[in-house]
Design an enzyme around this catalytic site. Structure first.
Site, PDB file in Angstrom:
ATOM      1  N   LYS A 146       2.981  -2.776   4.481  1.00  9.32           N
ATOM      2  CA  LYS A 146       3.054  -2.255   3.111  1.00  9.32           C
ATOM      3  C   LYS A 146       1.759  -2.584   2.368  1.00  9.32           C
ATOM      4  O   LYS A 146       1.215  -3.680   2.521  1.00  9.32           O
ATOM      5  CB  LYS A 146       4.250  -2.897   2.407  1.00  9.32           C
ATOM      6  CG  LYS A 146       4.550  -2.342   1.018  1.00  9.32           C
ATOM      7  CD  LYS A 146       5.796  -3.011   0.445  1.00  9.32           C
ATOM      8  CE  LYS A 146       6.183  -2.446  -0.908  1.00  9.32           C
ATOM      9  NZ  LYS A 146       7.406  -3.089  -1.444  1.00  9.32           N
ATOM     10  N   SER A 201      10.867   0.051  -3.128  1.00  7.80           N
ATOM     11  CA  SER A 201       9.497   0.483  -3.162  1.00  7.80           C
ATOM     12  C   SER A 201       8.791   0.560  -1.801  1.00  7.80           C
ATOM     13  O   SER A 201       7.727   1.153  -1.701  1.00  7.80           O
ATOM     14  CB  SER A 201       8.707  -0.462  -4.071  1.00  7.80           C
ATOM     15  OG  SER A 201       8.679  -1.762  -3.506  1.00  7.80           O
ATOM     16  N   SER A 233      13.781  -3.698  -2.425  1.00  8.36           N
ATOM     17  CA  SER A 233      12.713  -2.804  -1.953  1.00  8.36           C
ATOM     18  C   SER A 233      12.501  -2.742  -0.446  1.00  8.36           C
ATOM     19  O   SER A 233      11.760  -1.905   0.032  1.00  8.36           O
ATOM     20  CB  SER A 233      11.389  -3.186  -2.614  1.00  8.36           C
ATOM     21  OG  SER A 233      11.348  -2.704  -3.935  1.00  8.36           O
TER      22      SER A 233
END
Lengths: 98, 496
Positions: B80, B155, B179
């Site tokens: 990420k 996210s 997330s």
């Protein structure tokens, strides 16, 4: 929960955030909505309840030996700066607004 | 073995590599070709570097004798884009970090590098991880590979889309309020958020420091055990990391559920759940019972206050953490002649609207006159939420509930109303407030879209989650056609 556009401007100033007039209007409305929603917390009886500042019990004041060790070095530390000179960050002058 | 190597789980690919069924180069080539095929649809990556990955494989191949010992060596992975990667752009999905090349690796990245990871690139996310749909990224939205026009969740939506579509074998994400778990649920994957402090946050760009935790997004529970084992453990560079020894999480795979007590929080089934979510979760709970677990009801009475407490605490911490973006040390700068004006203009130009909203909210609740009413009160409510979990987990070894009230929703559906978007995380947020470990495991499809079952454990109880998640996974394997995006061509994948 009401909040005025003056309050929004004040908060933006504290947050060092320039906002356009339409953003002031938008955030004034949305902050009021969000804060109204969060008002449910006032129903909770929190008398005598300690705040949780950290979820791990028994972990406090973690320190390391006060011994020198290599760091990044000035050149690498400023490598990502938009403006730099001689291993220093260059910044605009501080005026009366700052 | 030929062809679609990208369909193998990390563990299966690792076993086959060691058995000499194919080479590191062949495995990487399969992932790179798949990436070319599907990235135009998924838009999962912000940075993708095939050249660097090839070079990495060349070096790993040369020293393969010693690297072969490590299970994850040679397995292509994605990270990420809010985890620092040395000399690889790290943007946080924000214009604010345009051009930022971290001078160091996050501890989790360093540990995976030491374990022989082949880094493919950095995945898309909501700006600074603030969102539940990956739509607030300055680099555009990511698609859910299962269905055109659906969000991948957020996210960590880029990480989930990449793993689901076969662009990476596994990925790291971060979980502040759901997330990792929610995008894993939306994309039919396993998402594990470890106990707060189990994994180092050093090099994770801070959003809400008391809630943030690095987690894993994988296709199987076995893979989550492998990756967690590689990243977990104390780090002197993160003073909130815990010193407890790291068990061999693989040992928790295949254990029987007999005698295990699972609690179903009454309040979590009382929220407005989509019918299919309720149905699949109830079926999964029946399966777990059939496998030997004792299932009972429990109560988490302060659940209804968790969402509000969370958004106050998270926004407050965000407004403080994001004060460091000032146009001086990295990223773009507005060319104003005076320092204060430069700060304000830089932040106006480079932050997106959700980030500004949370900075404003956080600054407000911390400001003079409001601190006690909002922030301090929220921290006390947090204590009550945490206490609810402690009581429930005295009676039960783990709790089971849905990960999200709905399956993947439509792109744009919730973007205009912050409160509707925040409510998406109602079932995952309390876990972060309490700092507990939790895992989302696929538990079937509803109208062709995946449903996730959430397992919540005791502090450092990751092994129990792995045992239960693995048992569920093994008792109801999905047939290949229903396994979704991995078995579809690029043209058949969901796009924006």
């Amino acid at each position: 929960m009401s909040i005025t556009s003056e309050q929004t401007e004040h908060v933006a100033k504290l947050a060092r955030l320039a906002l356009a007039p339409e953003e002031i209007a938008l955030y004034t409305r949305q902050l009021a909505q969000i804060l109204a929603h969060m008002h449910v917390l006032s129903q909770v009886d929190v008398n005598g309840v300690e705040p949780t500042l950290h979820v791990i019990p028994d972990l406090a004041n973690v320190t390391r030996p006060d011994a020198s060790r290599p760091g990044l070095g000035a050149e690498l530390a400023v490598a990502n700066a938009p403006e730099q000179a001689d291993g220093y960050f260059r910044v605009p002058r501080m005026g009366k607004e700052g | 073995m030929a062809g679609k190597l990208y369909r193998l789980s990390a563990a299966d690919a690792s076993r086959a590599l060691r058995a000499g069924e194919f080479s590191l180069e062949e495995l990487l080539s399969s992932y790179l070709a798949r990436h070319e095929e599907v990235e135009p649809a998924t838009r999962a990556f912000i940075t993708h570097d095939a050249g660097r990955a090839r070079e990495r494989v060349r070096r790993l191949s040369a020293g393969w004798g010693e690297k072969a010992e490590k299970v994850l060596a040679g397995i292509p992975a994605a990270i990420k884009d809010n985890l620092c990667t040395r000399e690889v752009a790290t943007t946080c999905g924000s214009r604010m970090l345009t051009g930022f090349l971290p001078p160091y690796d996050a501890t989790v990245v360093e540990r995976l590098q030491a374990a022989g990871m082949v880094l493919l690139g950095k995945t898309n996310l909501d700006e600074f991880a603030m969102g539940s749909s990956t739509e607030t990224s300055a680099y555009g939205a990511t698609a859910n590979p299962w269905r055109r026009g659906r969000v991948p969740g957020g996210s960590s939506g880029g990480s989930a889309a990449a793993v689901a579509a076969g662009q990476a074998a596994y990925a790291l994400g971060s979980d502040t309020g759901g997330s990792v778990r929610q995008p894993a649920a939306f994309c039919g994957l396993v998402g594990l958020k470890p106990t707060y402090g189990r994994v180092s946050r050093y090099g994770l760009v801070a959003y809400a420091s008391s809630l943030d935790q690095v987690g894993t997004i994988t296709r199987t529970v076995e893979d989550s055990a492998l990756v967690l084992g590689a990243i977990a453990g104390h780090d002197p560079l993160d003073s909130t990391s815990v010193a407890a020894p790291v068990p061999d999480y693989r040992a928790a795979l295949g254990r029987r559920l007999d005698g295990l007590r699972l609690g179903v929080p009454r309040e979590y089934l009382a929220v407005a759940l989509e019918e299919g979510v309720r149905r699949r979760v109830e079926e999964a709970i029946s399966d777990l019972e059939r496998l030997g677990a004792q299932v009972g009801e429990c109560s988490l009475p302060h659940s209804e206050y968790a969402l509000s407490a969370y958004y106050i605490i998270a926004s407050a911490e965000a407004s403080s953490n994001l004060a460091r973006y000032d146009g001086i040390r990295h990223g773009p700068r507005a060319w104003e002649e005076e320092l204060g004006a430069m700060y304000r203009e830089t932040r106006r130009l480079a932050f997106g609207s959700e980030v500004k909203r949370r900075i404003m909210l956080g600054t407000y609740v911390l400001s003079a006159g409001y601190y006690d009413a909002y922030y301090l009160r929220a921290q006390k409510v947090r204590t009550l939420v945490k206490r609810d979990f402690s009581l429930a987990l005295e009676r039960f070894d783990a709790l089971v509930c849905p990960t999200s009230p709905t399956v993947a929703f439509g792109l744009g559906d919730r973007l205009d109303d912050p409160l509707t978007m925040y409510a998406v995380d109602v079932l995952t947020i309390p876990v972060n407030l309490a700092g507990l470990p939790a895992m989302s495991v696929p538990c079937g499809l509803w109208e062709g879209l995946p449903v996730g079952l959430q397992l919540i454990g005791r502090p450092l109880g990751e092994e129990t989650l792995i045992t239960v998640g693995h048992a569920l996974e093994q008792c109801r394997p999905l047939d290949p056609e229903r396994r979704g995006p991995l078995y579809r061509s690029g043209g058949e994948l969901g796009a924006i």
